[in-house]
Design a protein around this motif. Structure first.
Motif, PDB file in Angstrom:
ATOM      1  N   ASP A 147      43.338  43.891   9.214  1.00 25.99           N
ATOM      2  CA  ASP A 147      44.643  44.537   9.056  1.00 25.99           C
ATOM      3  C   ASP A 147      44.766  45.313   7.741  1.00 25.99           C
ATOM      4  O   ASP A 147      45.305  46.418   7.719  1.00 25.99           O
ATOM      5  N   ALA A 148      44.258  44.706   6.663  1.00 28.79           N
ATOM      6  CA  ALA A 148      44.394  45.345   5.347  1.00 28.79           C
ATOM      7  C   ALA A 148      43.630  46.671   5.311  1.00 28.79           C
ATOM      8  O   ALA A 148      44.067  47.634   4.678  1.00 28.79           O
ATOM      9  N   ARG A 153      44.016  52.782   5.275  1.00 35.55           N
ATOM     10  CA  ARG A 153      42.934  53.693   5.667  1.00 35.55           C
ATOM     11  C   ARG A 153      43.103  55.119   5.132  1.00 35.55           C
ATOM     12  O   ARG A 153      42.155  55.887   5.130  1.00 35.55           O
ATOM     13  N   ASN A 154      44.332  55.470   4.678  1.00 31.18           N
ATOM     14  CA  ASN A 154      44.555  56.850   4.255  1.00 31.18           C
ATOM     15  C   ASN A 154      44.553  57.069   2.747  1.00 31.18           C
ATOM     16  O   ASN A 154      44.750  58.192   2.294  1.00 31.18           O
ATOM     17  N   ASP A 155      44.362  56.016   1.977  1.00 31.19           N
ATOM     18  CA  ASP A 155      44.467  56.184   0.519  1.00 31.19           C
ATOM     19  C   ASP A 155      43.517  55.225  -0.195  1.00 31.19           C
ATOM     20  O   ASP A 155      43.660  54.007  -0.093  1.00 31.19           O
ATOM     21  N   VAL A 156      42.559  55.792  -0.911  1.00 32.06           N
ATOM     22  CA  VAL A 156      41.575  54.943  -1.594  1.00 32.06           C
ATOM     23  C   VAL A 156      42.241  54.045  -2.636  1.00 32.06           C
ATOM     24  O   VAL A 156      41.817  52.913  -2.849  1.00 32.06           O
ATOM     25  N   ALA A 157      43.308  54.539  -3.280  1.00 31.60           N
ATOM     26  CA  ALA A 157      43.973  53.706  -4.293  1.00 31.60           C
ATOM     27  C   ALA A 157      44.597  52.474  -3.637  1.00 31.60           C
ATOM     28  O   ALA A 157      44.494  51.354  -4.155  1.00 31.60           O
ATOM     29  N   VAL A 166      43.345  42.314  -4.488  1.00 30.05           N
ATOM     30  CA  VAL A 166      44.196  41.202  -4.031  1.00 30.05           C
ATOM     31  C   VAL A 166      43.363  40.204  -3.227  1.00 30.05           C
ATOM     32  O   VAL A 166      43.287  39.026  -3.572  1.00 30.05           O
ATOM     33  N   LEU A 167      42.722  40.674  -2.159  1.00 29.19           N
ATOM     34  CA  LEU A 167      42.055  39.727  -1.257  1.00 29.19           C
ATOM     35  C   LEU A 167      40.821  39.095  -1.893  1.00 29.19           C
ATOM     36  O   LEU A 167      40.657  37.871  -1.875  1.00 29.19           O
ATOM     37  N   GLU A 168      39.942  39.914  -2.437  1.00 27.69           N
ATOM     38  CA  GLU A 168      38.743  39.333  -3.046  1.00 27.69           C
ATOM     39  C   GLU A 168      39.107  38.570  -4.328  1.00 27.69           C
ATOM     40  O   GLU A 168      38.496  37.545  -4.633  1.00 27.69           O
ATOM     41  N   HIS A 234      51.792  47.827   0.819  1.00 23.80           N
ATOM     42  CA  HIS A 234      50.721  47.682   1.814  1.00 23.80           C
ATOM     43  C   HIS A 234      50.252  46.251   2.055  1.00 23.80           C
ATOM     44  O   HIS A 234      49.412  46.025   2.918  1.00 23.80           O
ATOM     45  N   PHE A 235      50.710  45.299   1.290  1.00 22.90           N
ATOM     46  CA  PHE A 235      50.213  43.935   1.448  1.00 22.90           C
ATOM     47  C   PHE A 235      51.354  43.023   1.853  1.00 22.90           C
ATOM     48  O   PHE A 235      52.361  42.946   1.164  1.00 22.90           O
TER      49      PHE A 235
END
Ligand SMILES: [Fe+2]
Ligand SMILES: [Fe+2]
Length: 262
Positions: A147-148, A153-157, A166-168, A234-235
């Protein structure tokens, strides 16, 4: 010469876990040997290839893992970790395939290195499962791990802010306790696997923080402010303590970054 995008595209679409690992390792070797063209001539797939098993379930439908010390509980733990690493291979490949063209060669080298690490982590955990008489695919797994990637998918930042930072980074917080529990239960081999993963993940978070900071500089934005904005947008989860401050600071994530959102 094959293009880097074509090699990544093929690895992303590969659905067999063992074959995905082999393709990923091979393409990273090829890149390091200078045998892949720095050309991005293919659009990355929205969804990577997945094997028929494990069956993917939303978190609310996942069976309870049970008490940690039972054989079943141990297998469930290693299976959940193997699934995280399997999806992490695709997350790293997609990072490069989607954003490598704009971000440049160092970014490609860094995140292809991450993809190779994730393939190794998956292999270590798949082997661990086999040593316990099980295998990857034997249990259902969490369906939400992609999902993340889709959301950013549209922004590298946004991708860097959410996936590595966040996740890692969350992995840095929780892995030491898991490692200690596994060691206390007498599984020294399992504890060593988790230590190896933890050491590598510090580097993954550092790549994320370094490239995120560079993007912010290019855009004339404050890294701390943009990070908070992107994470809020986004999160869906929360960024919550306890934080492993020493591992986070080794990865270049200063407390001022995440203290405000906690
Ligand atoms: Fe990993
Ligand atoms: Fe990682």
């Amino acid at each position: 010469m094959t293009t880097v995008a074509a090699a990544i595209h093929a690895a992303l679409l590969e659905s067999d876990p063992r074959a995905k690992v082999m393709r990923t390792r091979a393409l990273v070797r090829e890149w390091r040997a200078g045998r892949l063209d720095f050309v991005f001539d293919l659009t990355m797939p929205d969804e990577p290839g997945r094997p028929a098993e494990p069956v993917l379930l939303p978190p609310s439908q996942m069976p309870k893992r049970g008490r940690g010390h039972s054989e079943r509980g141990r297998i469930a733990l290693w299976h959940a970790l193997a699934h995280i690493e399997f999806v992490a291979i695709d997350l790293a490949l997609d990072m490069v395939g989607r954003f490598g063209d704009a971000m440049g060669r160092q970014f490609v080298s860094d995140f292809l290195g991450v993809a190779a690490d994730e393939a190794m982590h998956f292999e270590l955990l798949a082997r661990k499962l086999r040593s316990l008489g099980s295998h990857y695919g034997a249990l259902p797994a969490h369906s939400g791990l992609w999902d993340a990637a889709h959301e950013t998918r549209n922004d590298v930042a946004a991708r860097l802010a959410v996936v590595p930072m966040v996740l890692e980074a969350r992995g840095l917080d929780v892995t030491p306790a898991t490692r200690d529990r596994v060691r206390a239960a007498g599984d020294e081999n399992g504890a060593r696997i988790l230590q190896r993963i933890l050491d590598d993940e510090i580097r993954h978070v550092r790549f994320g923080a370094t490239h995120f900071t560079a993007v912010c500089k290019d855009r004339g934005e404050s890294a701390e402010i943009l990070w908070k904005t992107l994470v809020e947008r986004h999160f869906r989860g929360s960024v919550k303590p306890p934080f492993n401050d020493s591992a986070r600071s080794a990865a270049g994530l200063s407390r001022s970054f995440y203290a405000g959102v906690a």
